[in-house]
Scaffold this active site. Structure first.
Site, PDB file in Angstrom:
ATOM      1  N   TYR A  14     -14.004  -7.411  -2.961  1.00  0.00           N
ATOM      2  CA  TYR A  14     -14.803  -6.392  -2.278  1.00  0.00           C
ATOM      3  C   TYR A  14     -14.869  -5.097  -3.092  1.00  0.00           C
ATOM      4  O   TYR A  14     -14.182  -4.943  -4.106  1.00  0.00           O
ATOM      5  CB  TYR A  14     -14.215  -6.114  -0.894  1.00  0.00           C
ATOM      6  N   SER A 238      -2.575  -0.108  -3.384  1.00  0.00           N
ATOM      7  CA  SER A 238      -2.749  -1.496  -2.989  1.00  0.00           C
ATOM      8  C   SER A 238      -3.195  -1.534  -1.533  1.00  0.00           C
ATOM      9  O   SER A 238      -3.364  -0.505  -0.886  1.00  0.00           O
ATOM     10  CB  SER A 238      -1.443  -2.274  -3.165  1.00  0.00           C
ATOM     11  N   LYS A 239      -3.342  -2.749  -0.996  1.00  0.00           N
ATOM     12  CA  LYS A 239      -3.808  -2.894   0.378  1.00  0.00           C
ATOM     13  C   LYS A 239      -2.894  -2.189   1.368  1.00  0.00           C
ATOM     14  O   LYS A 239      -3.356  -1.623   2.354  1.00  0.00           O
ATOM     15  CB  LYS A 239      -3.909  -4.375   0.737  1.00  0.00           C
ATOM     16  N   ARG A 240      -1.590  -2.221   1.108  1.00  0.00           N
ATOM     17  CA  ARG A 240      -0.676  -1.599   2.071  1.00  0.00           C
ATOM     18  C   ARG A 240      -0.810  -0.079   2.094  1.00  0.00           C
ATOM     19  O   ARG A 240      -0.388   0.571   3.050  1.00  0.00           O
ATOM     20  CB  ARG A 240       0.774  -1.996   1.759  1.00  0.00           C
TER      21      ARG A 240
END
Length: 467
Positions: A14, A238-240
């Site tokens: 994405y 990052s995603k976190r």
């Protein structure tokens, strides 16, 4: 000089925060200087590139409002052009076939690491590459052996790399497909890109690309390498930390302008100003003002900015974005108060559009139950009688206006010798199902007479059923 910038994502995932900031800075620089902004999809990694990722990138760019002047161009549609350039480099003597096997290259790498040397190709086939049975050759660029590559980076400053530190990179794989460093060079050259603005994880690629451009006698673009974005703990985002899809922020109730405003401040500043309109971003933005050091992603700051935009943007504009979130609850905004009025009533209280939508459902749908804490605190002895008196007063109202409704609530409190809260709070719970809502007159006006009376009667019945 006419300015041309580009955003060139790989469709292997994405559009995330880092990519969106790169796109924004490239877009701003082009708009600032009346130039051209190109979107290029670098989809030569056939195994990992997906149409789903392409769609996610295009959707994210559209939602952010980063319109491009040309493109999207797809590298997979330009393979013939890349082959043409590769043949040109071979003919010039600036590229060569390499017949070293994978096992040989792995052994070389192992030996170099054991000797604490930088792993790199040793140029074995550079001048005497002989065809070998069973080995499909790759094509390598013949990097200069002497001299340096000097980069006047618009963010990092002067960067100098000795050519002896660069090996002969592969520009075409054994199956004939071109590699990243070759395709990028050809595209930037053909598309007239004057300013390459990208993350500083590409700094190692830049001297290699410059040498290929020189071999092609192409005009060199200006380079600006943006520092990375870190999480609050100092590690790579990052995603976190919040490095999710740009469209996840849409789903989470953020306005695109709020996200753009936050992104522009990740590594760039204009004095102490925090909130910028798109016009101001374009007017003030300069690459020379981008910080050299990494930026830290702060979700709380983004949330604060979003609330500022919800409160201060045109309510009609906010309502258009809110409509999508109301639809996620199965609500047709036409079957109730105008969303513009909902925004005006809720914008001080709600920091996201998700929060605003959830807090506004009762204006359009009857609720199944009351909030337990609100019932315990406000549906007390005598509250059914208060609600009955309110019902009678409201039923007689001919013009359902907020000021008139507020006056009724005030007068009833005075008549009963009660505080305003003793009247307004049971009424609020009765009509909204909870003790939190906009001002009671605004709430009633938005609900309308019929819904208000129905819910008051329902609450009276409910309270009496408890006894």
């Amino acid at each position: 000089m006419s300015i041309t910038t580009r955003f060139a994502p790989s469709p292997t995932g994405y559009l995330h925060i880092g990519g969106a900031r790169t796109a924004l800075f490239s877009w701003l620089y082009a708009r600032k200087h009346g130039g051209k902004f190109i979107l290029r999809i670098e989809d030569t990694d056939l195994e990992r590139s997906t149409q789903e990722s392409v769609n996610a990138i295009l959707e994210g760019m559209t939602w952010l409002g980063l319109e491009y002047d040309e493109g999207p161009f797809y590298q997979t549609q330009r393979f013939e052009r890349y082959k043409e350039i590769i043949q040109q480099l071979l003919a010039q003597g600036d590229a060569y076939y390499c017949y070293c096997s994978k096992d040989e290259l792995e052994q070389l790498r192992t030996e170099q690491m054991a000797n604490k040397q930088k792993p790199r190709y040793n140029g074995k086939c550079r001048d005497a590459g002989e065809p070998r049975q069973g080995v499909e050759p790759v094509i390598r660029f013949k990097n200069p052996l002497a001299g340096v590559v000097s980069i006047s980076d618009l963010v990092k400053g002067e960067i100098v790399v000795a050519n002896k530190e660069l090996d002969d990179l592969i520009i075409a794989r054994a199956d004939g497909t071109p590699t990243y460093n070759l395709t990028v060079v050809v595209d930037d050259m053909d598309m007239g890109v004057t300013h390459v603005i990208r993350g500083d994880d590409h700094i190692n690629n830049t001297p290699r690309q410059i040498n290929i451009l020189k071999a092609l006698d192409a005009k060199l673009p200006n380079y600006a390498h943006l520092p990375m974005i870190l999480g609050a703990d100092g590690t790579r985002l990052s995603k976190r930390h919040g490095a999710v899809s740009v469209m996840q922020y849409r789903d989470d109730g953020y306005l695109p302008e709020a996200l753009l405003n936050y992104l522009v401040r990740l590594g760039w500043a204009h004095g102490d100003q925090e909130i910028f309109s798109i016009h101001e971003m374009i007017e003030y933005f300069e690459l020379e003002d981008v910080n050299v050091s990494a930026s830290t992603f702060n979700p709380e700051k983004l949330l604060w900015l979003n609330h500022q935009y919800i409160m201060n943007s045109d309510p009609g504009y906010v309502a258009r974005h809110l409509s999508w979130h109301m639809g996620a609850h199965g609500i047709d905004p036409a079957q109730g108060p105008a969303l513009v009025d909902i925004v005006k009533a809720q914008r001080e209280r709600c920091k996201t559009l998700v929060e605003m939508a959830a807090a506004s459902i009762y204006f359009y749908k009857d609720f199944d139950s009351y909030d337990g804490k609100a019932v315990k605190k406000n549906f007390t002895e005598g509250s059914d009688d208060i609600l009955k008196q309110l019902y009678e007063k409201f039923a007689a109202v001919t013009k359902w206006k907020g000021d008139e409704l507020h006056r009724i609530v005030l007068n009833l409190a005075e008549t009963n010798g009660a505080s305003l809260g003793k009247v307004a709070q049971p009424l609020r719970v009765a009509v909204a199902g909870t003790s939190a809502s906009p001002a009671i007159d605004v709430t009633l006006a938005l609900l309308g007479k019929e819904k208000t009376l129905d819910r008051i009667q329902r609450a009276i019945n409910y309270i009496r059923s408890l006894n």
